[in-house]
Design a protein around this motif. Sequence first.
Motif, PDB file in Angstrom:
ATOM      1  N   PHE A 647       0.842  -1.194   0.000  1.00  0.00           N
ATOM      2  CA  PHE A 647       0.000   0.000   0.000  1.00  0.00           C
ATOM      3  C   PHE A 647       0.879   1.246   0.000  1.00  0.00           C
ATOM      4  O   PHE A 647       0.609   2.213  -0.712  1.00  0.00           O
ATOM      5  N   TRP A 648       1.935   1.219   0.808  1.00  0.00           N
ATOM      6  CA  TRP A 648       2.855   2.364   0.891  1.00  0.00           C
ATOM      7  C   TRP A 648       3.475   2.653  -0.477  1.00  0.00           C
ATOM      8  O   TRP A 648       3.580   3.815  -0.887  1.00  0.00           O
ATOM      9  N   ALA A 649       3.859   1.614  -1.190  1.00  0.00           N
ATOM     10  CA  ALA A 649       4.437   1.812  -2.524  1.00  0.00           C
ATOM     11  C   ALA A 649       3.432   2.475  -3.457  1.00  0.00           C
ATOM     12  O   ALA A 649       3.794   3.346  -4.261  1.00  0.00           O
ATOM     13  N   ILE A 652       3.368   6.184  -2.832  1.00  0.00           N
ATOM     14  CA  ILE A 652       4.536   6.861  -3.407  1.00  0.00           C
ATOM     15  C   ILE A 652       4.368   7.001  -4.913  1.00  0.00           C
ATOM     16  O   ILE A 652       4.716   8.006  -5.515  1.00  0.00           O
ATOM     17  N   GLY A 653       3.817   5.965  -5.516  1.00  0.00           N
ATOM     18  CA  GLY A 653       3.702   5.888  -6.967  1.00  0.00           C
ATOM     19  C   GLY A 653       4.687   4.874  -7.508  1.00  0.00           C
ATOM     20  O   GLY A 653       5.901   5.010  -7.302  1.00  0.00           O
ATOM     21  N   LEU A 654       4.201   3.828  -8.158  1.00  0.00           N
ATOM     22  CA  LEU A 654       5.093   2.778  -8.646  1.00  0.00           C
ATOM     23  C   LEU A 654       6.101   3.275  -9.673  1.00  0.00           C
ATOM     24  O   LEU A 654       7.233   2.760  -9.712  1.00  0.00           O
ATOM     25  N   PRO A 655       5.783   4.278 -10.503  1.00  0.00           N
ATOM     26  CA  PRO A 655       6.825   4.786 -11.409  1.00  0.00           C
ATOM     27  C   PRO A 655       8.045   5.317 -10.652  1.00  0.00           C
ATOM     28  O   PRO A 655       9.179   5.118 -11.095  1.00  0.00           O
ATOM     29  N   LYS A 656       7.816   5.981  -9.528  1.00  0.00           N
ATOM     30  CA  LYS A 656       8.959   6.489  -8.762  1.00  0.00           C
ATOM     31  C   LYS A 656       9.769   5.342  -8.160  1.00  0.00           C
ATOM     32  O   LYS A 656      11.006   5.349  -8.193  1.00  0.00           O
ATOM     33  N   LEU A 678       6.151  -5.247 -11.337  1.00  0.00           N
ATOM     34  CA  LEU A 678       6.313  -3.835 -11.001  1.00  0.00           C
ATOM     35  C   LEU A 678       6.447  -3.000 -12.268  1.00  0.00           C
ATOM     36  O   LEU A 678       5.836  -1.922 -12.394  1.00  0.00           O
ATOM     37  N   GLU A 679       7.217  -3.486 -13.210  1.00  0.00           N
ATOM     38  CA  GLU A 679       7.393  -2.752 -14.468  1.00  0.00           C
ATOM     39  C   GLU A 679       6.067  -2.631 -15.219  1.00  0.00           C
ATOM     40  O   GLU A 679       5.740  -1.567 -15.753  1.00  0.00           O
ATOM     41  N   GLU A 684       1.425   0.774 -16.910  1.00  0.00           N
ATOM     42  CA  GLU A 684      -0.023   0.889 -17.116  1.00  0.00           C
ATOM     43  C   GLU A 684      -0.657   1.940 -16.216  1.00  0.00           C
ATOM     44  O   GLU A 684      -1.877   2.159 -16.276  1.00  0.00           O
ATOM     45  N   GLY A 685       0.146   2.594 -15.368  1.00  0.00           N
ATOM     46  CA  GLY A 685      -0.398   3.598 -14.465  1.00  0.00           C
ATOM     47  C   GLY A 685      -1.258   3.005 -13.371  1.00  0.00           C
ATOM     48  O   GLY A 685      -2.174   3.664 -12.861  1.00  0.00           O
ATOM     49  N   LYS A 686      -0.954   1.774 -13.017  1.00  0.00           N
ATOM     50  CA  LYS A 686      -1.742   1.087 -11.994  1.00  0.00           C
ATOM     51  C   LYS A 686      -0.912   0.894 -10.723  1.00  0.00           C
ATOM     52  O   LYS A 686       0.281   1.185 -10.679  1.00  0.00           O
ATOM     53  N   GLY A 687      -1.581   0.392  -9.684  1.00  0.00           N
ATOM     54  CA  GLY A 687      -0.907   0.079  -8.438  1.00  0.00           C
ATOM     55  C   GLY A 687      -1.195  -1.345  -8.032  1.00  0.00           C
ATOM     56  O   GLY A 687      -1.979  -2.063  -8.681  1.00  0.00           O
ATOM     57  N   PHE A 688      -0.593  -1.783  -6.947  1.00  0.00           N
ATOM     58  CA  PHE A 688      -0.857  -3.136  -6.436  1.00  0.00           C
ATOM     59  C   PHE A 688      -2.319  -3.292  -6.041  1.00  0.00           C
ATOM     60  O   PHE A 688      -2.862  -4.396  -6.066  1.00  0.00           O
TER      61      PHE A 688
END
Length: 691
Positions: A647-649, A652-656, A678-679, A684-688
């Motif tokens: 959730f924390w990631a 932050i934003g997965l791209p970062k 992760l890539e 895709e601009g998505k998160g976990f």
Amino acid sequence: MTQDNPVSVSREGAVVVLTMRSGPVNALGSALREALRAAFDEAAADPAVSAIVLTGGGRMFSAGADISEFGKPQSGISLPALLDRIESVQKPVVAAIHGNALGGGLETALACHYRVALPSAKVGLPEVKLGILPGAGGTQRLPRIVGPRKALDVIVGGAPIGAKPAAEMGLIDDLAPEDGLVAHAVAFAERVVAEKRPLTRIRDRDDRIAEGRDDPGLFDAFRKENARKLRGFEAPEACIACIEAACRLPFEQGLAFEREQFGKLVSGTQSAAQRHVFFAERQTAKIPDVPEDTAPRPIHKVGVIGAGTMGGGIAMNFLNAGIPVTIVETRQDALDRGLKTIRTNYENTAKKGRLKPEDVETRMGLLTPTLDLEALRDCDLVIEAVFEDMGIKKEIFSKLDRIAKPGAILASNTSYLDIDAIAAMTGRPGDVIGMHFFSPANVMRLLEVVRGEKTEKDVIATAMQLGRKVGKIAVLVGVCHGFVGNRMLAQRQREANRLMLEGVKPWDVDRVIQDFGLPMGPFAMIDLAGLDIGWSRETNKSETVRDLLCELDRRGQKTGAGFYDYDASRKATPSKVTEEIIAKVSGRQGVAQKPASDGEILERCLYPMVNEGAKILEEGKAIRASDIDIVWINGYGWPVYRGGPMFWADTIGLPKVLERLRAYQAEYGDDFKPSALLERLAAEGKGFRDL
């Protein structure tokens, strides 16, 4: 009442009884709020009605607000407006409470003029656990009826309290017999009318809040007293500020301040994180290929192999639940020592008033100690909790295969090893499962349930349900080295060690991790656990900092020295000896010295954990990203207000995260190589959360 109306209306003479029927917990969603508004308007306008009783249908009064509405556009009357309407009714309104009256449920009861409850009922304002505060007047009404000091305990603590202590503090006006709540509440309302008692609106009371005006230091003293427990959380301070406001501001201004604070919290990251955890805990029980109605195997007796720290703690979980335990050791002195530790733990709990002395004897009476493995023949579940050595575990399971009765579940408490390899030592691999308790096993909430390749579905269902029965949060994981929690921990430890050799002091790494919100950093944690776990003077080669520390008998807190030096009270101070050893090892390995900012320390320790979590999801070793979060919150102390590593990631934003991992990969190699998942999510601009 129409069939779809969530409020039923009945008459007892001149008293109207309104019953909330919005199952299963009478959550105060928009439909129920609108129905209550209409019912109160109608009863208030009816000249034949002298009083109103409000109660809950089903098993409780109300569990509070509908959390799923948070962050969505307002629909219908708001809860604060509804409570203002209830409080303004010019006829006595009596809340009749059974089961739970929590959060908005208790706030609704506080808006009534009187409160009657069953002795078995519980009331509370647990909003702080969701990163918010009572937003419908709870922080303003409660201090006016119980005083600010008790209000601080109830609101900032967030734990429910029983009806009897609630009555003692003035929150409940009368206790009803267990078999006649509504009748008792109706009779109470009739007495109020007959005696022509004035309507007692809590908003108009100011006698109890004088304590807060006369003793302004009360609030700072409370902050200081609870500073360690509340560290990092935003909601508790907002709760304290609102209770302060109740003591110094007129009611309407206090309400406005409460709404302002509620709005800031509910739109913040911490509340989103804590709500995520609330729902994630409930999701762990849902296993896609194990139907909810899968019948568990009956567990009437449990065997535990090993009476050490883990075995004894595991045994206590079942004893606490009233399940008999046979505990096995290989030597009498080890068995005696284990029994003594269990008894001492119980006696210490009794001294603190959390257990009756007779309960100590009852629980110890359920425990059968033995040196004979054959005594496990009649156990329904056997849990092995011996030294983390594959050879020893294989030997034990080979013997259990012969000894245990057909249908018995054979579990290993291993924290790293291959459950499938262990199961292969038996002729019944479908009965074998991992049950990884966390130390101390009688305290820590997490239970990693490790599913082997051939583990039967009813065995999984049994382990998951049994975990809940003994007070654990059970999370199903797959077989891999370290499973979920320890596999990710290894990533953090590797980078902490690398930073140390590059010249970053161990206590600086620990400080950064602790400031992030974890209870301790990686080096303090090793000192607590013991540096010599898995270490041997004969087999280790004096090549690492840990090897050299152990050779100097610096094995952690238990020897008074490890990475840190410890005084008699185990207070840690940085060690010059450790610094010299680090310099020696770093020089021998030719590690270039370089400074690292706090931000880099945090990224290098935590981003590889996130990356490993993504690999775990890729491999199907965890069902959901939120399951990983629950493992880390309940097994390793990840701060709940950050929602877990996955959730924390996302926050932050997965791209970062991906960009920083690639930068570190370029500098340090493939330890930082981003996972394919992760890539993909970043691209895709998505998160976990979207998996």
